[in-house]
Write a protein that holds these residues in place. Sequence first.
Motif, PDB file in Angstrom:
ATOM      1  N   VAL A  12      -3.256 -73.853  -8.557  1.00  0.00           N
ATOM      2  CA  VAL A  12      -3.662 -74.555  -7.410  1.00  0.00           C
ATOM      3  C   VAL A  12      -3.077 -74.026  -6.193  1.00  0.00           C
ATOM      4  CG1 VAL A  12      -3.425 -76.786  -6.390  1.00  0.00           C
ATOM      5  CG2 VAL A  12      -4.174 -76.578  -8.589  1.00  0.00           C
ATOM      6  N   ASN A  13      -3.737 -73.557  -5.226  1.00  0.00           N
ATOM      7  CA  ASN A  13      -3.156 -73.054  -3.986  1.00  0.00           C
ATOM      8  C   ASN A  13      -2.778 -74.065  -3.143  1.00  0.00           C
ATOM      9  OD1 ASN A  13      -2.332 -71.374  -1.838  1.00  0.00           O
ATOM     10  ND2 ASN A  13      -4.389 -70.957  -1.230  1.00  0.00           N
ATOM     11  N   PHE A  14      -1.367 -74.464  -3.068  1.00  0.00           N
ATOM     12  CA  PHE A  14      -0.950 -75.518  -2.331  1.00  0.00           C
ATOM     13  C   PHE A  14      -1.072 -75.272  -0.686  1.00  0.00           C
ATOM     14  CE2 PHE A  14      -0.085 -78.166  -5.845  1.00  0.00           C
ATOM     15  CZ  PHE A  14      -0.401 -79.154  -5.463  1.00  0.00           C
ATOM     16  N   ALA A  15      -1.073 -73.812  -0.579  1.00  0.00           N
ATOM     17  CA  ALA A  15      -1.045 -73.430   0.761  1.00  0.00           C
ATOM     18  C   ALA A  15      -2.522 -73.550   1.576  1.00  0.00           C
ATOM     19  CB  ALA A  15      -0.347 -71.986   0.913  1.00  0.00           C
ATOM     20  N   HIS A  16      -3.575 -73.839   0.590  1.00  0.00           N
ATOM     21  CA  HIS A  16      -4.842 -73.805   1.197  1.00  0.00           C
ATOM     22  C   HIS A  16      -5.080 -74.701   2.423  1.00  0.00           C
ATOM     23  CE1 HIS A  16      -8.543 -72.153   0.084  1.00  0.00           C
ATOM     24  NE2 HIS A  16      -9.491 -73.414   0.525  1.00  0.00           N
ATOM     25  N   GLY A  17      -4.401 -75.905   2.411  1.00  0.00           N
ATOM     26  CA  GLY A  17      -4.676 -76.369   4.019  1.00  0.00           C
ATOM     27  C   GLY A  17      -4.081 -75.799   5.128  1.00  0.00           C
ATOM     28  N   ALA A  18      -2.863 -75.230   4.947  1.00  0.00           N
ATOM     29  CA  ALA A  18      -2.118 -74.669   5.826  1.00  0.00           C
ATOM     30  C   ALA A  18      -2.881 -73.304   6.386  1.00  0.00           C
ATOM     31  CB  ALA A  18      -0.729 -74.274   5.412  1.00  0.00           C
ATOM     32  N   LEU A  19      -3.715 -72.659   5.330  1.00  0.00           N
ATOM     33  CA  LEU A  19      -4.309 -71.387   5.848  1.00  0.00           C
ATOM     34  C   LEU A  19      -5.498 -71.894   6.591  1.00  0.00           C
ATOM     35  CD1 LEU A  19      -3.777 -69.490   2.380  1.00  0.00           C
ATOM     36  CD2 LEU A  19      -3.201 -68.792   4.749  1.00  0.00           C
ATOM     37  N   PHE A  41       1.629 -59.312  -1.885  1.00  0.00           N
ATOM     38  CA  PHE A  41       2.951 -58.824  -1.534  1.00  0.00           C
ATOM     39  C   PHE A  41       4.038 -60.197  -1.599  1.00  0.00           C
ATOM     40  CE2 PHE A  41       0.213 -55.859   0.756  1.00  0.00           C
ATOM     41  CZ  PHE A  41       0.643 -54.817  -0.301  1.00  0.00           C
ATOM     42  N   ILE A  42       3.378 -61.214  -1.456  1.00  0.00           N
ATOM     43  CA  ILE A  42       4.268 -62.530  -1.435  1.00  0.00           C
ATOM     44  C   ILE A  42       4.052 -63.523  -2.878  1.00  0.00           C
ATOM     45  CG2 ILE A  42       5.312 -64.440  -0.308  1.00  0.00           C
ATOM     46  CD1 ILE A  42       4.525 -63.282   2.293  1.00  0.00           C
ATOM     47  N   ILE A  43       3.019 -63.914  -2.858  1.00  0.00           N
ATOM     48  CA  ILE A  43       2.948 -64.955  -3.903  1.00  0.00           C
ATOM     49  C   ILE A  43       2.873 -64.386  -5.321  1.00  0.00           C
ATOM     50  CG2 ILE A  43       1.232 -66.771  -4.848  1.00  0.00           C
ATOM     51  CD1 ILE A  43      -0.254 -66.881  -2.257  1.00  0.00           C
ATOM     52  N   GLY A  44       2.056 -63.017  -5.456  1.00  0.00           N
ATOM     53  CA  GLY A  44       2.243 -62.337  -6.633  1.00  0.00           C
ATOM     54  C   GLY A  44       3.493 -62.105  -7.105  1.00  0.00           C
ATOM     55  N   PRO A  45       4.575 -61.241  -6.249  1.00  0.00           N
ATOM     56  CA  PRO A  45       5.663 -60.665  -6.782  1.00  0.00           C
ATOM     57  C   PRO A  45       6.740 -62.073  -6.662  1.00  0.00           C
ATOM     58  CG  PRO A  45       5.018 -59.557  -4.886  1.00  0.00           C
ATOM     59  CD  PRO A  45       4.008 -60.640  -5.086  1.00  0.00           C
ATOM     60  N   ALA A  46       6.626 -62.867  -6.051  1.00  0.00           N
ATOM     61  CA  ALA A  46       7.692 -63.954  -5.806  1.00  0.00           C
ATOM     62  C   ALA A  46       7.539 -64.820  -6.935  1.00  0.00           C
ATOM     63  CB  ALA A  46       7.599 -64.865  -4.434  1.00  0.00           C
ATOM     64  N   SER A  47       6.302 -65.307  -7.569  1.00  0.00           N
ATOM     65  CA  SER A  47       6.335 -66.253  -8.403  1.00  0.00           C
ATOM     66  C   SER A  47       6.430 -65.754  -9.948  1.00  0.00           C
ATOM     67  CB  SER A  47       4.856 -66.876  -8.350  1.00  0.00           C
ATOM     68  OG  SER A  47       3.992 -65.935  -8.383  1.00  0.00           O
ATOM     69  N   HIS A  48       6.612 -64.418 -10.058  1.00  0.00           N
ATOM     70  CA  HIS A  48       6.869 -63.575 -11.482  1.00  0.00           C
ATOM     71  C   HIS A  48       6.046 -64.154 -12.284  1.00  0.00           C
ATOM     72  CE1 HIS A  48      10.701 -62.725  -9.668  1.00  0.00           C
ATOM     73  NE2 HIS A  48      11.031 -64.109  -9.528  1.00  0.00           N
ATOM     74  N   GLY A  49       4.757 -64.410 -11.937  1.00  0.00           N
ATOM     75  CA  GLY A  49       3.651 -64.619 -12.838  1.00  0.00           C
ATOM     76  C   GLY A  49       3.582 -66.006 -13.404  1.00  0.00           C
ATOM     77  N   LYS A  50       4.664 -67.005 -13.119  1.00  0.00           N
ATOM     78  CA  LYS A  50       4.968 -68.078 -13.750  1.00  0.00           C
ATOM     79  C   LYS A  50       4.146 -69.245 -13.163  1.00  0.00           C
ATOM     80  CE  LYS A  50       9.429 -67.688 -15.703  1.00  0.00           C
ATOM     81  NZ  LYS A  50      10.625 -67.684 -15.394  1.00  0.00           N
ATOM     82  N   ASP A  51       3.364 -70.426 -13.585  1.00  0.00           N
ATOM     83  CA  ASP A  51       2.625 -71.040 -13.115  1.00  0.00           C
ATOM     84  C   ASP A  51       3.471 -72.042 -11.987  1.00  0.00           C
ATOM     85  OD1 ASP A  51       0.550 -70.304 -14.576  1.00  0.00           O
ATOM     86  OD2 ASP A  51      -0.010 -72.245 -15.347  1.00  0.00           O
ATOM     87  N   ASN A  52       4.484 -72.514 -12.473  1.00  0.00           N
ATOM     88  CA  ASN A  52       5.306 -73.257 -11.715  1.00  0.00           C
ATOM     89  C   ASN A  52       5.773 -72.582 -10.550  1.00  0.00           C
ATOM     90  OD1 ASN A  52       5.774 -76.004 -12.215  1.00  0.00           O
ATOM     91  ND2 ASN A  52       7.462 -75.635 -13.456  1.00  0.00           N
ATOM     92  N   GLY A  53       6.158 -71.205 -10.736  1.00  0.00           N
ATOM     93  CA  GLY A  53       6.453 -70.327  -9.669  1.00  0.00           C
ATOM     94  C   GLY A  53       5.541 -70.230  -8.541  1.00  0.00           C
TER      95      GLY A  53
END
Lengths: 407, 247, 323, 290
Positions: free
Chosen positions: D38-45, D85-97
């Motif tokens: 779930v992309n919680f940044a959708h509204g901000a975008l 460059f941000i969401i992918g690498p920063a979340s380490h592929g974990k759902d919670n991340g």
Amino acid sequence: MTRISKSMSRRTVLKSGVALTSMLAAPGLLRAEPAPVKVGLLQPISGAFALDGDLAKIGAEFAIKEINDAGGIKALGGAKLELVVGDSRSNAEAGAQATEELQSAGVAAVLGGFASGIALTATQTAARYDLPFVVDCAVADTITERGLKNTFRFNPNFSMATAVALKNLVKLNDDAGKPIKTVAIVHEDGLFGSGLAKIMQEKLPPLGFQIVETIAHPTPARDMTNVVLRLRALNPDLIVPSHYFNEFVLMARTLQQQRVRPKGIYAVFGGAASSYRFVNEFPEAAQGVMDCNHWGDPKSPITAKLRETVTAAGKFYAYNTPINYSLVKVFAQAVEKAGSADRAKIIEALAANEFDSGIMPYGKTKFDAKGQNASALPLNTQVQGKDIKVIYPAEYAEAKPVFPING
Amino acid sequence: MLEVKSLTKRFSGLVAVDQASLSVAKGSITGLIGPNGAGKTTLFAMIAGFLQPDGGSVSYEGRDITALAPHVRARAGIARTFQIVQPFEGLNVQENIAVGAYLHTPDASEAMRQAADIAKRVGLGADLTKGSSDLTVAGRKRLEVARALATQPKLLLLDEVLAGLNPSEIRDVLPLVRDIRDQGVTILMIEHIMQAVMNLCDTVYVLSQGRMIAQGEPKTVCEDPQVIEAYLGHGAAERLRAEQAHA
Amino acid sequence: MTKPRLATLAIIVAALAVIAFAGLSGALLNLMIFMMIIALAAQGWNILGGYAGLSSFGHAAFFGAGAYAMAVLQTRFGVNAWIALVIGIALGALVGAFIGFLSFRSGLKGSYFALITLAFAEVARILANSWNFTGGAAGILLKLQTGLPYLQFADRRYFLLITIGCVAIGLVVSWWLEHSRFGAYLVALRENEQAAQALGVDVFAVKMKAIAISGALTAAAGCLYAQNYLFIDANVAFGSWISIEALFAAIVGGSGTVLGPLIGAIVLLGLGELTKGLSGGIPGMDLLVFGIILVLSVAFSPNGLVMLMKSLGLRAPAKAKEA
Amino acid sequence: MYSPQIVVEALLNGLMLGAIYALIALGLTLIYGVLHIVNFAHGALLTVAMFMVWLVCARYGLDPYLAILVVAPLMFALGYGLQRFIIGPASHGKDNGILLVTLGLSIIIENALLAAFQSDTRTITTDYSFRVVELGPLLLSFPRVVGFGVTIATTILLWLVLHQTDIGKAIRAVAKEKLGASLVGISVPHVYAMTFAIGCACLAVAAGLLMPSFYVSPKTGAAFVLVAFTIVVLGGMGSIPGALIGGLLIGVVEAASSLFLGDSLGQIGIFLIFIVTLLVRPTGLFGARA
């Protein structure tokens, strides 16, 4: 605080407290090098209400400069006023925190508050230090109904404002030959909108107005079409809206689009009805909208100067500027009358005296037993052409009301 | 001890397990074999309670447990391991095993003590404080078994514990399985490695395309033409026999 | 995972108490009270989001339940503040159980659980805003009356002590989690629900217990908030700010650790005050920094500041050896 | 209670507004379908896109509809960069991340906008902002009618992109079987970023359609994002037809409930739909079984 629970009146409390502190404070006065008097201004400098905070700050700074240029506080040997701004960040906890910081900075009093939620917690915080707090345009009646002896309010509260609004509405209607019979209330479902709607629902029918519908909507609203469609179906003579800027703009635009043309739109503390931004951007939708709101005396030359200053800063003028300008003026007078920057003395001076109201149309400001300025009253304005004109009461009016607007 | 009767499971029209029955005798090691996609793991999941069957029943120690939740079955003494090892990553080896041990003791130090014992038994005695992700594949398989053992099961369901191990590792694990049985735990195992099945199992069931096609001693089952066909394709048994005759 | 010892926790709590009486200015005292309240809310979040791995985006539901219980019981029913506190905490647990029962029965987790908790908090906010019983949109004012029975003190150091006491309880609860069957079960179901079930863990019951404890702790924070600021309305009590702040503090400090929420709350709020001073009145700067810290901490220190400090501490001697 | 004309108008308006909701939900559901987050940044975008439209219009006098042509590529690039460059690498592929990184991003974006533009409200006025399409006795808002048409067109276009182009096929392959797709040589991070980019481009279209009749402030996106979540859940997370039909449905439900129950209670209605769908049928109307 036990003093309050023993239900002594605030006056007797003051007298007993003051005698002691004045003895302590008396020496050291009237010396050659007067220390500046620090004034705290609590305003939302950041967060959702940042714009209002900015406007308020401009007004307060303007007044401080004026006072200092004229020689400072005479009673304190020409002591200068020094503004300390506390950022309430548009929320209650930060408001309390900023008040604490103002207290630490050693201010003689705090002015401002802006929103009711912030003012409620901030005055409470200041009460712990017996720090005088003069609230500006936070309107919840409860602010001055908690028996806090440090708390005063310069502006009219909710009940006072609505009473004036209703009185003027009746007069407006009578003067125009009673064109209004039916009224629809549209309000946001927060503190401010719901509170107003409740009062209107109680008070309007006895005055001969028939309320055809009360419509609540959430803030933020995504769409006003459904509200407007209902209005179109009901076709009321008058719409009484109370919402914040965005929703008001949205509604006014949708009214225009859906060709709903009531005989009048009469807002109380309207979010946009007395906003120059609204008038500038949507002159057509804004035309003829009336508001009963805080408003500076339009005839004062200082009002014009403040407007210039605000416009020069690239902002749209609003009531926050004259209010906070006047608030500082009232505070300066209180310090003069107290003859001291001592808090208890200032509280006493605020409670006991009458003050010149700066450029607010209040005549003489006089705080009642609860700390509410009994002379405060809102003005009625109307958008006419590209300007916002005061239409009531007569002594401040710049123009005659255009009413009814649509046939 | 375990009686599975005509279990059936459908996945959106596709029949994964079709009226499969088997029974496991107390104290035995029973094997379940079959080609890939035969429905072995699905059958296992139904026995352990992770999937509800569309038909049929499971009874354990004479009691019908078809409708029971997995954790209730675990409490009754059925433990299972997973084909794909599923260690608790945030916990070290000892803590992983202790989760199993907690089934019979609420006391943390007792559970940790038992966990250490079991770790020693399965050959993880030196790795107690290692993170589960620091273990080798074989180590993780042992951990999987250890955790199951910590629940003090009466029936242990092993799902391909040998898969992914090299021959020497397999040689090390085989005695462990036998040892577990010798301690009184009945075992039902899914296995691919025939050497292990022949070596360990008393009885073998063969599942193919969801149906149970053969059962019996490992040796006889392996010669069953139906079984050979299931593994090697239609006509394979015929060809194989022909080849053998030729040789 | 290294676990703090009970003695360490005692020292930390004692240190906080000493600081409380070290002659702080009113502003710092106030800030510390707020830090403790947020730390407590974050400790609640941490039980569910940290240990059990069920990230809630709606802990405002519990915070608000506590705050409103405190306010309504005292103002409408004249209930003693301490009793109101206990009822508020119980209500938090109950609300937790209600939300938990519905969501866990449907097996919601991950994004779905985050979304549904968010929705529950929003529904609570709208209801509290429109219901007269909860003061509607005007909110509720508590009477200022100092004294032990009112749980308000003229000297706010005592109130700070009480918040520290609650945080201490939160620490002990988390410490107990790390040393008990229940805690092990929580972590087990976080890491792998199926495997936990296979080991006899009644996943539903464990989650229910977790959300109830979590709700109770966060509700306690709500109670203290109401009692400290003496004014709440729907946006304060059920607003998304508290859900986010609780989650932030726990994650930045270290989710699933005993000390994480406390450290996170202190660091974040302390930083918020600093940026307020540095930003020169640019709106949104403090939250902007919060957001960046959250992303950075998920990216570079997924286990939070607690673990970061530990790993730095461990790495330093290793480097010394190399040199 | 109300004349049929008003009711029909309200429902049509709901349908048209629902179309714009659907467009916002479209990006969200696409991202969910492929990345399973779930992309919680959708509204901000969405707010970012609206500010972009506003800037382009206010600064260069471009028509908001034409502005879409400028803003959509920009949002596409922004979306690609964010995920890659941000969401992918920063979340380490974990759902919670991912959940937490997107939440953090939404806070960053919202407050960066606040710092840059203050809490001020911005609007655009065009000659057609107040125009209505007269359909017999019915007055339909012109921007809404355009919005409806463009939404349908965008959905069809998206459908074509997913089914006819190489990248579309790659996206669907990754959505179905990540491991398999990467084995046949598809770069999963690239596909993820492309999906995110397309989702953001949809927001640009929505922004262009909203601006003639709406306003933008740093918090505007929040007003739409919960509705978008509801639509995604109702339609089935990951389902594109689900998002469209869900959006239209929610629009109509909202219109009807606000007409008969009032706007405030209407909001609760939406949340209840949301909660009940999650509890009873988390896969939504069109979602595949998880």
